[in-house]
Scaffold this motif. Structure first.
Motif, PDB file in Angstrom:
ATOM      1  N   THR A 199      30.688  45.633  31.505  1.00  0.00           N
ATOM      2  CA  THR A 199      31.276  44.312  32.008  1.00  0.00           C
ATOM      3  C   THR A 199      32.798  44.503  31.971  1.00  0.00           C
ATOM      4  O   THR A 199      33.392  44.897  30.711  1.00  0.00           O
ATOM      5  N   LEU A 200      33.541  43.866  32.842  1.00  0.00           N
ATOM      6  CA  LEU A 200      35.002  43.830  32.757  1.00  0.00           C
ATOM      7  C   LEU A 200      35.172  42.283  32.570  1.00  0.00           C
ATOM      8  O   LEU A 200      34.926  41.380  33.441  1.00  0.00           O
ATOM      9  N   LEU A 201      36.022  42.151  31.592  1.00  0.00           N
ATOM     10  CA  LEU A 201      36.531  40.795  31.043  1.00  0.00           C
ATOM     11  C   LEU A 201      37.788  40.788  31.371  1.00  0.00           C
ATOM     12  O   LEU A 201      38.652  41.537  31.153  1.00  0.00           O
ATOM     13  N   GLU A 226      37.036  35.514  33.385  1.00  0.00           N
ATOM     14  CA  GLU A 226      35.828  35.779  34.336  1.00  0.00           C
ATOM     15  C   GLU A 226      35.475  37.134  33.735  1.00  0.00           C
ATOM     16  O   GLU A 226      35.865  37.820  33.160  1.00  0.00           O
ATOM     17  N   ALA A 227      34.023  37.222  33.877  1.00  0.00           N
ATOM     18  CA  ALA A 227      33.288  38.502  33.534  1.00  0.00           C
ATOM     19  C   ALA A 227      32.792  39.184  34.980  1.00  0.00           C
ATOM     20  O   ALA A 227      32.424  38.261  35.791  1.00  0.00           O
ATOM     21  N   LEU A 228      32.908  40.188  35.157  1.00  0.00           N
ATOM     22  CA  LEU A 228      32.682  40.983  36.325  1.00  0.00           C
ATOM     23  C   LEU A 228      31.807  42.262  36.068  1.00  0.00           C
ATOM     24  O   LEU A 228      31.990  42.711  34.962  1.00  0.00           O
ATOM     25  N   ARG A 229      31.113  42.638  36.927  1.00  0.00           N
ATOM     26  CA  ARG A 229      30.250  43.754  37.066  1.00  0.00           C
ATOM     27  C   ARG A 229      30.356  44.649  38.542  1.00  0.00           C
ATOM     28  O   ARG A 229      30.739  43.967  39.379  1.00  0.00           O
ATOM     29  N   ALA A 230      30.638  46.037  38.392  1.00  0.00           N
ATOM     30  CA  ALA A 230      30.696  46.561  39.633  1.00  0.00           C
ATOM     31  C   ALA A 230      29.687  46.653  40.253  1.00  0.00           C
ATOM     32  O   ALA A 230      28.544  46.434  39.984  1.00  0.00           O
TER      33      ALA A 230
END
Length: 396
Positions: free
Chosen positions: A170-172, A185-189
């Motif tokens: 997870t990328l925050l 926001e929380a992101l996923r590739a």
């Protein structure tokens, strides 16, 4: 929602911008891969001063080498035990503390900002573009001859932000624009881009980050704090309409985050007299007022032995805070009493901890001290040729 990403080399992603050097001393062997000569494994620390950086031996505090730089720079451990990312007007310039050398390798940034190393990834945030560069923390194992390859994320709008990469991928990253910062926001590739998995827009003025035990991440807000855990955000409200947390001090073996806390928006100066304690396991938040003598700035708190928080206060003492109780367990004098800075960039005492010792700067005496945290005794003191400002421990 998606953001574009791609693999890159730092030189290529900024088309037409070469890997840059700023202010290398003539004695620095910049840009080359590590030579076959042996390099030290001794702890090294970097100390900034106007127009320069000194690399010190972590035990003796002997000045190993000095390098010319811009008037004001910031120093950030890259996370590999050796490299310091120096924020300059040109970007993130790599300082090899082992050789030592202020290398020719600079990862360009319009406005170089936060550097966050966590769980094998180091993220560099460019405030001028809202861009996050995601690199392996071991990217410089083979040397500094070329820019490493990594991933990129670009925020919808540029702002003073920060990003964290968690263990699960997870990328925050913070959300904001040039007028305001609003949340994270929380992101996923996914499919060559980024897919949003969670978002929270209830964190005005979001600033600072820290990851506690269990990969629970915390950001500061102007009215509380924001927790990300188990795929979701939780907002904690301060006890008053304004209660700013701007920095998080964490330990990987503790669920409790210690945050700084400002309760008066209009207060002059940068001295603080309270802390936030966020238990990420219990999802609780509270503010603790400190004794009147315990005033500090963002440079004066560090986590150390016992997962305690060690606060270097204006009375010249280190006060040991038990995050579980919010009580001061003990105190011991280290430096002469000092006054808060007029501007945050101004030299004032700072503390960094590695293992059982603290590195403490005393700008008024042009000195750096090594302090045994068990006994409270000063083990070593070095008087420098320059007034120390920021300090970083390479192995952090």
């Amino acid at each position: 929602m998606q953001r574009h990403t791609r693999r890159f080399t730092a030189a290529a992603v900024f088309a037409g911008i070469a890997v840059l050097a700023t202010g290398c001393a003539s004695t620095a062997a910049g840009g080359a891969a590590p030579s076959t000569e042996a390099v030290t494994t001794t702890e090294r620390i970097a100390v900034t001063y106007p127009n320069g950086i000194a690399v010190l031996d972590g035990t003796t505090l002997e000045t190993v080498k000095e390098f010319e730089t811009e008037k004001f720079t910031r120093v950030n451990p890259f996370g590999d035990g050796r490299t310091i990312a120096v924020t300059t007007s040109q970007g993130f310039q790599m300082l090899d503390t082992a050789k030592p050398a202020l290398t020719d390798l600079t990862i360009p940034a319009t406005t170089a900002g936060h550097v966050v190393a966590h769980d094998g990834k180091t993220l560099l945030y460019d405030d001028g573009t809202g861009g996050t560069t995601i690199l392996d923390t071991g990217a410089f194992a083979g040397g500094y001859a070329s820019a490493p390859t990594g991933d990129r994320h670009k925020a919808a709008s540029a702002h003073h932000g920060v990003s964290i990469a968690l263990k699960d991928g997870t990328l925050l990253t913070t959300v904001g624009d040039k007028t305001a910062r609003t949340g994270a926001e929380a992101l996923r590739a996914k499919g060559g881009g980024w897919e949003q998995t969670a978002v929270n827009a209830q964190c005005p003025g979001i600033h600072g980050e820290g990851t506690a035990q269990g990969d629970a991440a915390v950001f500061g807000c102007e009215d509380g704090a924001l927790l990300y855990k188990d795929g979701a955000f939780t907002k904690f409200a301060a006890p008053a309409a304004y209660g700013r947390m701007g920095n998080a001090f964490v330990s990987p073996t503790s669920p409790i985050v210690v945050g700084d806390y400002k309760k008066d928006r209009d207060a002059e100066g940068y001295l603080l007299n309270a802390v936030t304690l966020i238990d990420t396991a219990a999802s609780t938040y509270r503010v603790v007022d400190l004794p009147a003598a315990v005033q500090y700035t963002f440079r004066d708190v560090a986590r150390g032995p016992g997962d305690f928080a060690y606060i270097l206060a204006t009375d010249g003492s280190i006060h040991v805070l038990d995050p579980s109780s919010g009580e001061i367990a003990r105190s011991f004098p280290v430096v002469e009493p000092w006054k808060g800075p007029v501007e945050w960039q101004d030299p004032h005492p700072a503390i960094k901890i590695r293992g059982d010792v603290a590195y403490v700067t005393e700008p008024a005496a042009n000195s750096v001290h090594v302090v045994d945290l068990a006994s409270g005794k000063i083990l070593t003191t070095a008087r420098l040729k320059h007034t120390p400002n920021e300090i970083a421990v390479a192995s952090d």
